[in-house]
Motif scaffolding. Structure first.
Motif, PDB file in Angstrom:
ATOM      1  N   ARG A 186      69.407  55.949  27.324  1.00 24.01           N
ATOM      2  CA  ARG A 186      68.631  56.566  28.388  1.00 24.01           C
ATOM      3  C   ARG A 186      67.255  55.933  28.520  1.00 24.01           C
ATOM      4  N   ALA A 187      66.668  55.499  27.400  1.00 30.24           N
ATOM      5  CA  ALA A 187      65.341  54.882  27.468  1.00 30.24           C
ATOM      6  C   ALA A 187      65.371  53.631  28.339  1.00 30.24           C
ATOM      7  N   GLU A 190      65.516  54.707  31.908  1.00 31.85           N
ATOM      8  CA  GLU A 190      64.213  55.167  32.398  1.00 31.85           C
ATOM      9  C   GLU A 190      63.297  53.987  32.733  1.00 31.85           C
ATOM     10  N   ASP A 191      63.396  52.924  31.921  1.00 31.76           N
ATOM     11  CA  ASP A 191      62.622  51.719  32.232  1.00 31.76           C
ATOM     12  C   ASP A 191      63.019  51.159  33.593  1.00 31.76           C
ATOM     13  N   LEU A 193      64.321  52.856  36.095  1.00 34.59           N
ATOM     14  CA  LEU A 193      63.808  53.753  37.136  1.00 34.59           C
ATOM     15  C   LEU A 193      62.352  53.427  37.460  1.00 34.59           C
ATOM     16  N   ARG A 194      61.572  53.168  36.432  1.00 29.24           N
ATOM     17  CA  ARG A 194      60.161  52.832  36.664  1.00 29.24           C
ATOM     18  C   ARG A 194      60.027  51.510  37.419  1.00 29.24           C
ATOM     19  N   GLN A 199      60.089  57.986  39.188  1.00 29.26           N
ATOM     20  CA  GLN A 199      59.765  58.686  37.959  1.00 29.26           C
ATOM     21  C   GLN A 199      61.010  59.378  37.416  1.00 29.26           C
ATOM     22  N   GLU A 200      61.059  59.512  36.091  1.00 30.10           N
ATOM     23  CA  GLU A 200      62.227  60.160  35.473  1.00 30.10           C
ATOM     24  C   GLU A 200      62.377  61.593  35.960  1.00 30.10           C
ATOM     25  N   GLN A 201      61.263  62.271  36.282  1.00 24.66           N
ATOM     26  CA  GLN A 201      61.299  63.694  36.581  1.00 24.66           C
ATOM     27  C   GLN A 201      61.840  64.019  37.973  1.00 24.66           C
ATOM     28  N   ALA A 274      70.525  54.321  34.175  1.00 21.61           N
ATOM     29  CA  ALA A 274      69.550  54.937  35.072  1.00 21.61           C
ATOM     30  C   ALA A 274      70.185  55.983  35.982  1.00 21.61           C
ATOM     31  N   ASP A 276      72.470  59.402  36.936  1.00 26.79           N
ATOM     32  CA  ASP A 276      72.896  60.712  36.441  1.00 26.79           C
ATOM     33  C   ASP A 276      74.356  60.979  36.771  1.00 26.79           C
TER      34      ASP A 276
END
Length: 380
Positions: A186-187, A190-191, A193-194, A199-201, A274, A276
């Motif tokens: 997941r990390a 998230e990279d 996505l950035r 943003q992850e949120q 990245a 869901d």
């Protein structure tokens, strides 16, 4: 001490190192019992560009290059006379990863010594009538073979109805996936996505991975997203003729949609992580239906929940590890996707099932052992 059996596996796909994973994994899991040689073209005209034989240090199989002639056409290309020598040096079994109705498949069958068993692999899941001489080549190769491998259950069932196939041993063995390269991270997702400026949120990311063509269901997924009332972001990764229309559709959605092209295969695991939900809305046409669904196996390996259509081989690839819906039912797709976006618990359940299925069914060592087991059954 009993000598190792010699297996020669021939495929034009072996011009690419990644495609030799099958041969290399058979050499690894069969070490001491099997000696594996992969025969590959020195040069091949690929779908997108010409390809010189790729090599990697430390490959477990022996790579034997041969010339490929007329390689602009997968149906009529041949390997040339040098292939005979590669098939004749104390070989115990010849494996042809070439369709039995094409010239190269018939060439392997012709040049393999008559006393050496021949097994071919096929991915033909459509019932077709071939014109001469392809129909005659198929019947001859099937008669010459000691068995055949189907890269899908729908492939096997389709071909069992054709002349000669039911008279030879057959086994359904899926394609493989690298479960070490493709794994939950997941990390890394998230990279990515950035990098996209997200943003992850934010809302859950609905992902698509594959060609931008009608048969892969890009237009259906667009219609489904339009109908959703649940918040979403959409990530389309791939390329193809529908890219322009996809970008035109995405423009009014602003920050909700990202379209990414030119992603190298090594980066695909990060892209999948990245997402869901991975959507695979393949659509059957008169000339095509899904043969395996590599994006499913790769998504499973990354622990990404999968929502997919029931086109072709997909139900057999998915098993109980994905949510499978009728391929053309937009309402069913909308309801199923909304349910997954609104239920983190359901997504976690599918994630765990998918990873387990990837490791136990599609991991390359598992697929390689299945091949060697079938070869051993043919040899007796």
């Amino acid at each position: 001490m009993k000598r190792a059996r010699r297996l020669v596996s021939v495929s034009h796909s072996y011009v690419v190192t990644l495609n030799r994973r099958l041969a290399n994994e058979m050499a690894r899991v069969g070490a001491g019992q099997w000696e594996v040689t992969a025969v590959a073209p020195r040069f091949f005209h690929g779908d997108l560009s010409p390809i010189q034989l790729q090599r990697e240090p430390g490959e477990a199989s022996f790579v034997e290059p041969v010339r490929a002639l007329f390689s602009r056409s997968a149906h009529v290309f041949v390997y040339g006379p040098a292939l005979r020598e590669k098939l004749a040096r104390g070989v115990d079994l010849v494996h042809a990863w070439e369709e039995p109705y094409v010239f190269a498949g018939a060439e392997v069958a012709l040049l393999a010594p008559k006393h050496v068993p021949l097994v071919f692999s096929t991915a033909q899941n459509l019932s077709k009538r071939y014109p001469p001489p392809f129909a005659q080549l198929e019947r001859w190769v099937v008669r010459r073979s000691a068995g055949w491998i189907a890269f899908g259950e729908t492939v096997k069932q389709n071909l069992l109805a054709r002349p000669g196939y039911a008279e030879r041993p057959a086994r359904y063995i899926p394609m493989g996936v690298d479960v070490e390269l493709f794994q939950p991270d997941r990390a890394a997702g998230e990279d990515f996505l950035r990098e996209l400026g997200w943003q992850e949120q934010g809302p859950p990311v609905v992902g698509y991975l594959g060609r931008f063509v009608p048969e892969k269901g890009v237009e259906l997924l667009r219609r489904v997203l339009e109908r959703l009332t649940t918040p979403w972001r959409a990530l389309f990764v791939g390329g193809g003729p529908l890219e322009a229309s996809l970008r035109a559709w995405a423009e009014p959605h602003g920050d909700k949609v990202r379209i990414v092209t030119g992603v190298p295969h090594a980066q695909v695991p990060q892209v999948l992580n990245a997402m869901d939900v991975l959507c695979a809305p393949s659509q059957t046409t008169p000339r095509w239906k899904e043969q395996f669904g590599r994006m499913l196996a790769e998504g499973f390996a990354c622990g990404v929940p999968v929502l997919t259509s029931d086109s072709g081989e997909i139900p057999h690839t998915a098993g109980d590890a994905a949510r499978v819906v009728p391929e053309t039912d937009v309402a069913a797709w909308t309801s199923a996707l909304a349910e997954l976006l609104e239920s983190p618990d359901r997504r976690r359940e599918l994630s765990a099932r998918g990873r387990e299925r990837a490791v136990t069914r599609f991991a390359w060592p598992v697929v390689a052992r299945e091949h060697l087991s079938f070869f051993e059954s043919v040899l007796g």
